[in-house]
Design an enzyme around this catalytic site. Structure first.
Site, mmCIF file in Angstrom:
data_model
loop_
_atom_site.group_PDB
_atom_site.id
_atom_site.type_symbol
_atom_site.label_atom_id
_atom_site.label_comp_id
_atom_site.label_asym_id
_atom_site.label_seq_id
_atom_site.Cartn_x
_atom_site.Cartn_y
_atom_site.Cartn_z
ATOM 1 N N GLU A 145 0.796 -1.239 0.000
ATOM 2 C CA GLU A 145 0.000 0.000 0.000
ATOM 3 C C GLU A 145 0.824 1.282 0.000
ATOM 4 O OE1 GLU A 145 -2.848 -0.354 3.194
ATOM 5 O OE2 GLU A 145 -3.775 -2.121 2.334
ATOM 6 N N GLU B 254 -5.516 -11.242 -1.695
ATOM 7 C CA GLU B 254 -6.361 -11.126 -0.492
ATOM 8 C C GLU B 254 -7.825 -11.122 -0.886
ATOM 9 O OE1 GLU B 254 -5.131 -7.814 2.011
ATOM 10 O OE2 GLU B 254 -3.007 -8.158 1.589
HETATM 11 C C1 XIL Z 1 -6.236 -7.268 8.080
HETATM 12 C C2 XIL Z 1 -6.517 -8.519 8.925
HETATM 13 O O1 XIL Z 1 -7.353 -9.376 8.183
HETATM 14 C C3 XIL Z 1 -7.170 -8.133 10.236
HETATM 15 O O2 XIL Z 1 -7.279 -9.286 11.072
HETATM 16 C C4 XIL Z 1 -6.370 -7.054 10.930
HETATM 17 O O3 XIL Z 1 -7.063 -6.638 12.085
HETATM 18 C C5 XIL Z 1 -6.132 -5.880 10.011
HETATM 19 O O4 XIL Z 1 -5.518 -6.320 8.821
HETATM 20 N N1 XIL Z 1 -4.855 -5.269 3.569
HETATM 21 C C6 XIL Z 1 -3.827 -6.063 4.014
HETATM 22 C C7 XIL Z 1 -4.063 -7.039 5.128
HETATM 23 O O5 XIL Z 1 -2.741 -6.066 3.398
HETATM 24 O O6 XIL Z 1 -2.914 -7.213 5.906
HETATM 25 C C8 XIL Z 1 -5.214 -6.609 6.002
HETATM 26 O O7 XIL Z 1 -5.463 -7.645 6.959
HETATM 27 C C9 XIL Z 1 -6.422 -6.305 5.153
HETATM 28 C C10 XIL Z 1 -6.149 -5.172 4.205
#
Ligand code: XIL
Length: 371
Positions: free
Chosen positions: A155, A260
């Site tokens: 990001e 993701e």
């Molecule tokens: C999220 C997790 O799923 C949660 O459990 C945590 O509280 C916050 O982070 N983008 C990313 C991930 O790269 O690491 C994030 O994961 C979601 C958004």
């Protein structure tokens, strides 16, 4: 019982088992496509055997949902918390899975000490680089040869394609991204390295991500793929935008990865990401529309949506699809971006039963194998 009748019984039994157990996603996926899931610590600690059984049966890749983030693995300057990550990596390797590390540099889930300057001063470039290097050497070094690929930077871009104003940019300057890739490669030359971000289906941000990867490669740095997080909605982003962005990455000779994936089924409110608490409460009341279960028509819609995006993943030959979670029981989307809602983003329901969306993904993979 004669020997031949024993054999017949055994054959019948294994046929019955085969009939009851349709092939797993990893077996259906065409060669070159990894399918995986983010697992949480309860799962990698063995405390959620139901979800774990799904992971080991269905997937050939795992990403840790949180436990390799800086705050989890390196909470204090001289203290690393490797045990949970060790268990996660062992679990993945024991089951022959490709293990991905997430994430080395991010502006979130990073402890405040990382961004604090010495003696109360502003963080300077040398200190920031030394911390980054020390962190990456220690973490990548520990899992050298075992973690196969790393999300190196997460990001770094804003929606308009400029570098996001973070403490990393502020302290180090624009070359912080290349420094992170340089350190990661030095710590494990064999590991794949990725840049990861969201909304890469938006042209300005996608083009910036492509330029960023090209810039790294122009400096002879290793970059193996561009990760689109793909925290998507049931309608949005439009399929044409996804199609275009994957094509643009391929045209730039960059391997697209879906890192993701989940599908938010609740109505979206344009204000929901930046809302303050009272606004969030209002949005929650208005958008938490399936508190008692997902209606069949929505199950079907979700299945169609998954089929549609998988058709595009297969069309553009993405290297990997990782779901952000296993079953609906533990998805982060119950609390993001609005806390306290009930969401249904994944392929298995809260009881671990396959949803129609699972069948849709399995079908899409089967179709691709026939081609
Ligand atoms: C999220 C997790 O799923 C949660 O459990 C945590 O509280 C916050 O982070 N983008 C990313 C991930 O790269 O690491 C994030 O994961 C979601 C958004």
């Amino acid at each position: 019982m004669t020997r031949s009748s024993t054999l017949t019984v055994a054959a019948a039994l294994s046929a019955a088992v085969a009939a009851a157990e349709p092939p797993a996603l990893k077996a259906l996926a065409p060669r070159g496509l990894l399918v995986g899931a983010a697992v949480n610590q309860r799962q990698s600690d063995g405390k959620d055997p139901g979800a774990l059984a799904i992971v080991t049966r269905q997937f050939n890749q795992v990403t840790p949902e949180n436990l390799l983030k800086w705050e989890a693995v390196h909470p204090e300057p001289d203290r690393f918390n490797f045990e949970p990550a060790d268990r996660f990596v062992e679990l993945g390797l024991r089951h022959g899975m490709f293990v991905v590390g997430h994430v080395l540099l991010w502006h979130q889930q990073t402890p405040a000490w990382v961004f604090a300057g010495e003696g109360g001063r502003k963080l300077d470039r040398e200190t920031a680089l030394a911390r980054l290097k020390g962190h990456i050497q220690a973490v990548v070094g520990r899992y050298k040869g075992r973690i196969g690929g790393w999300d190196v930077v997460n990001e770094a871009l804003d929606e308009d394609g400029t570098l996001r104003r973070t403490a990393w940019l502020e302290a180090i300057g624009e070359d912080y991204v290349e420094k992170a890739f340089e350190y990661a490669h030095a710590a494990d030359p064999a590991a794949e390295l990725y840049y990861n971000d969201y909304n890469l289906w938006k042209p300005a941000k996608r083009d910036a991500a492509i330029r960023l990867v090209q810039g790294l490669r122009a400096r002879d740095l290793r970059v193996d793929g561009l990760g689109e997080q793909a925290h998507w909605g049931i309608e949005d982003p439009p399929l044409a935008a996804i199609d275009e962005s994957l094509a643009a990455m391929r045209a730039a000779d960059i391997r697209p990865l879906i890192t993701e994936l989940d599908m938010d089924v609740l109505p979206r409110d344009p204000d929901m990401w930046g809302a303050d608490l009272s606004k969030k409460a209002k949005i929650r009341a208005a958008t938490n529309v399936y508190p008692d279960g997902l209606p069949p028509a929505m199950q079907e819609k979700l299945a169609r949506r998954y089929a549609d995006v998988f058709a595009l993943f297969l069309k553009h030959d993405v290297g990997r699809v990782t779901f952000w979670g296993v079953t609906d029981a533990t998805s982060w989307l119950h609390d993001f971006p609005i806390p306290g809602r009930v969401n249904y983003p994944l392929l298995w329901d809260r009881e671990g039963r396959e949803k129609p969306a699972f069948g849709a993904v399995a079908e899409a993979l089967k179709e691709a194998r026939k081609r």
